[in-house]
Write a protein that holds these residues in place. Structure first.
Motif, PDB file in Angstrom:
ATOM      1  N   LEU A  78       0.672  -1.214   0.003  1.00  0.00           N
ATOM      2  CA  LEU A  78       0.047   0.015  -0.094  1.00  0.00           C
ATOM      3  C   LEU A  78       0.925   1.282   0.159  1.00  0.00           C
ATOM      4  CD1 LEU A  78      -2.561  -1.173   2.734  1.00  0.00           C
ATOM      5  CD2 LEU A  78      -2.895  -1.160   0.374  1.00  0.00           C
ATOM      6  N   SER A  79       0.788   1.982  -1.062  1.00  0.00           N
ATOM      7  CA  SER A  79       1.573   3.022  -1.255  1.00  0.00           C
ATOM      8  C   SER A  79       1.133   4.163  -0.268  1.00  0.00           C
ATOM      9  CB  SER A  79       1.856   3.650  -2.584  1.00  0.00           C
ATOM     10  OG  SER A  79       0.356   4.024  -3.233  1.00  0.00           O
ATOM     11  N   ARG A  80       2.091   5.177   0.073  1.00  0.00           N
ATOM     12  CA  ARG A  80       1.962   6.498   1.018  1.00  0.00           C
ATOM     13  C   ARG A  80       0.611   7.123   0.066  1.00  0.00           C
ATOM     14  NH1 ARG A  80       5.819   9.580   3.708  1.00  0.00           N
ATOM     15  NH2 ARG A  80       7.245   8.672   2.065  1.00  0.00           N
ATOM     16  N   GLN A  81       0.517   7.204  -1.272  1.00  0.00           N
ATOM     17  CA  GLN A  81      -0.523   7.719  -2.040  1.00  0.00           C
ATOM     18  C   GLN A  81      -1.598   6.991  -1.763  1.00  0.00           C
ATOM     19  OE1 GLN A  81       0.495   8.027  -6.186  1.00  0.00           O
ATOM     20  NE2 GLN A  81      -0.770   9.742  -6.559  1.00  0.00           N
ATOM     21  N   GLU A  82      -1.932   5.791  -1.974  1.00  0.00           N
ATOM     22  CA  GLU A  82      -2.858   4.982  -1.653  1.00  0.00           C
ATOM     23  C   GLU A  82      -3.606   5.155  -0.352  1.00  0.00           C
ATOM     24  OE1 GLU A  82      -3.217   0.908  -3.773  1.00  0.00           O
ATOM     25  OE2 GLU A  82      -1.132   1.373  -3.080  1.00  0.00           O
ATOM     26  N   LEU A  83      -2.636   5.275   0.738  1.00  0.00           N
ATOM     27  CA  LEU A  83      -3.104   5.433   2.272  1.00  0.00           C
ATOM     28  C   LEU A  83      -3.741   6.957   2.317  1.00  0.00           C
ATOM     29  CD1 LEU A  83      -0.042   3.703   3.957  1.00  0.00           C
ATOM     30  CD2 LEU A  83      -2.612   3.062   3.881  1.00  0.00           C
ATOM     31  N   ASP A  84      -2.868   7.881   1.743  1.00  0.00           N
ATOM     32  CA  ASP A  84      -3.362   9.039   1.899  1.00  0.00           C
ATOM     33  C   ASP A  84      -4.843   9.298   1.167  1.00  0.00           C
ATOM     34  OD1 ASP A  84      -1.182   9.868   3.156  1.00  0.00           O
ATOM     35  OD2 ASP A  84      -0.009  10.947   1.549  1.00  0.00           O
ATOM     36  N   ARG A  85      -5.017   8.749   0.168  1.00  0.00           N
ATOM     37  CA  ARG A  85      -6.451   8.790  -0.612  1.00  0.00           C
ATOM     38  C   ARG A  85      -7.598   8.124   0.262  1.00  0.00           C
ATOM     39  NH1 ARG A  85      -4.617   7.461  -5.388  1.00  0.00           N
ATOM     40  NH2 ARG A  85      -4.704   5.525  -5.107  1.00  0.00           N
ATOM     41  N   GLN A  86      -7.242   7.068   0.869  1.00  0.00           N
ATOM     42  CA  GLN A  86      -8.036   6.313   1.755  1.00  0.00           C
ATOM     43  C   GLN A  86      -8.462   7.205   3.037  1.00  0.00           C
ATOM     44  OE1 GLN A  86      -9.792   3.615   1.607  1.00  0.00           O
ATOM     45  NE2 GLN A  86      -8.851   3.294  -0.414  1.00  0.00           N
ATOM     46  N   PHE A  87      -7.466   8.000   3.459  1.00  0.00           N
ATOM     47  CA  PHE A  87      -7.429   8.979   4.583  1.00  0.00           C
ATOM     48  C   PHE A  87      -8.079  10.356   4.298  1.00  0.00           C
ATOM     49  CE2 PHE A  87      -5.386   5.582   6.952  1.00  0.00           C
ATOM     50  CZ  PHE A  87      -6.157   5.138   7.640  1.00  0.00           C
ATOM     51  N   ARG A  88      -8.257  10.578   2.735  1.00  0.00           N
ATOM     52  CA  ARG A  88      -8.639  11.799   2.302  1.00  0.00           C
ATOM     53  C   ARG A  88      -7.821  12.961   2.643  1.00  0.00           C
ATOM     54  NH1 ARG A  88     -14.929  10.909   4.062  1.00  0.00           N
ATOM     55  NH2 ARG A  88     -15.401   9.157   2.871  1.00  0.00           N
ATOM     56  N   ARG A  89      -6.531  12.453   2.373  1.00  0.00           N
ATOM     57  CA  ARG A  89      -5.318  13.626   2.479  1.00  0.00           C
ATOM     58  C   ARG A  89      -5.057  14.132   1.223  1.00  0.00           C
ATOM     59  NH1 ARG A  89      -2.713  13.886   7.228  1.00  0.00           N
ATOM     60  NH2 ARG A  89      -3.225  12.514   8.840  1.00  0.00           N
ATOM     61  N   ILE A  90      -5.501  13.563   0.289  1.00  0.00           N
ATOM     62  CA  ILE A  90      -5.099  14.101  -1.206  1.00  0.00           C
ATOM     63  C   ILE A  90      -6.430  15.065  -1.688  1.00  0.00           C
ATOM     64  CG2 ILE A  90      -4.782  13.497  -3.406  1.00  0.00           C
ATOM     65  CD1 ILE A  90      -3.463  10.796  -2.514  1.00  0.00           C
TER      66      ILE A  90
END
Length: 192
Positions: free
Chosen positions: A180-192
């Motif tokens: 799980l990339s940082r980008q995928e994790l950020d997307r899941q936590f709505r950080r993007i």
């Protein structure tokens, strides 16, 4: 070798490793099965398989069709370090197993291997039959989902994957890990 961070066991089934740009979740059984399979296969191919004679041979009661499979494929079993001999009726005696099989019971190994031999193609090559036996050995001897591991065992398993081929999937083709990339994790936590 990989640049793994420290691995942590979660739920007694997954190992979580921090990567440079995300996390990797490893299935401990699938990865250990692949590591054992590759080690067993290399040992057989190089003629250096260590075999452990059993102090007390194990008796295994089989169905007639299972006994036929074990008898028919005795050479493949022997090459994989399993000495299995008829004992009378549909019972066999297991008098040795590979050292790499660890604490796995010989009876459990025979049952696992019989299932794999039954699923193998009837006209399978001898080398393919040996691989099926090795798959069964590796599956039975591998760490199971639910087995708690010490930190040393976790670290060793994560490190061992770099020394085997195809460590990204187990011998059955299941993935051994998900990244799980940082980008995928950020997307899941709505950080993007």
């Amino acid at each position: 070798a990989g640049g793994d961070g420290r691995a942590v066991q979660m739920l007694n089934r997954y190992l979580v490793v921090e990567q440079a740009d995300g996390i990797e979740v490893i299935d401990q059984h699938a990865l250990h099965e692949r590591v054992l399979f590759e080690r067993l296969k290399a040992s057989v191919n190089e003629g250096r398989l260590e075999v452990q004679p059993l102090l007390i041979p194990e008796q295994v009661d089989l169905a007639p069709a299972e006994l036929e499979l074990v008898t028919e494929h005795a050479a493949a079993l022997q090459k994989a370090g399993m000495r299995v001999e008829p004992f009378g009726g549909s019972t066999v005696i297991v008098s040795s197993k590979p050292v790499l099989a660890g604490k796995a019971s010989a009876a459990g190994i025979v049952r696992e291997v019989v299932d794999r031999l039954a699923a193998a193609a009837p006209a399978a090559e001898p080398a393919m039959l040996v691989e099926e036996v090795l798959h069964g050995l590796a599956c039975r001897a591998a760490i199971k989902a639910g087995d708690p591991l010490s930190q040393e065992e976790v670290d060793a398993l994560v490190r061992d994957r770099w020394g085997v081929q195809d460590s990204h999937h187990c011998p059955h083709g299941r993935p051994t890990s998900l990244v799980l990339s940082r980008q995928e994790l950020d997307r899941q936590f709505r950080r993007i």
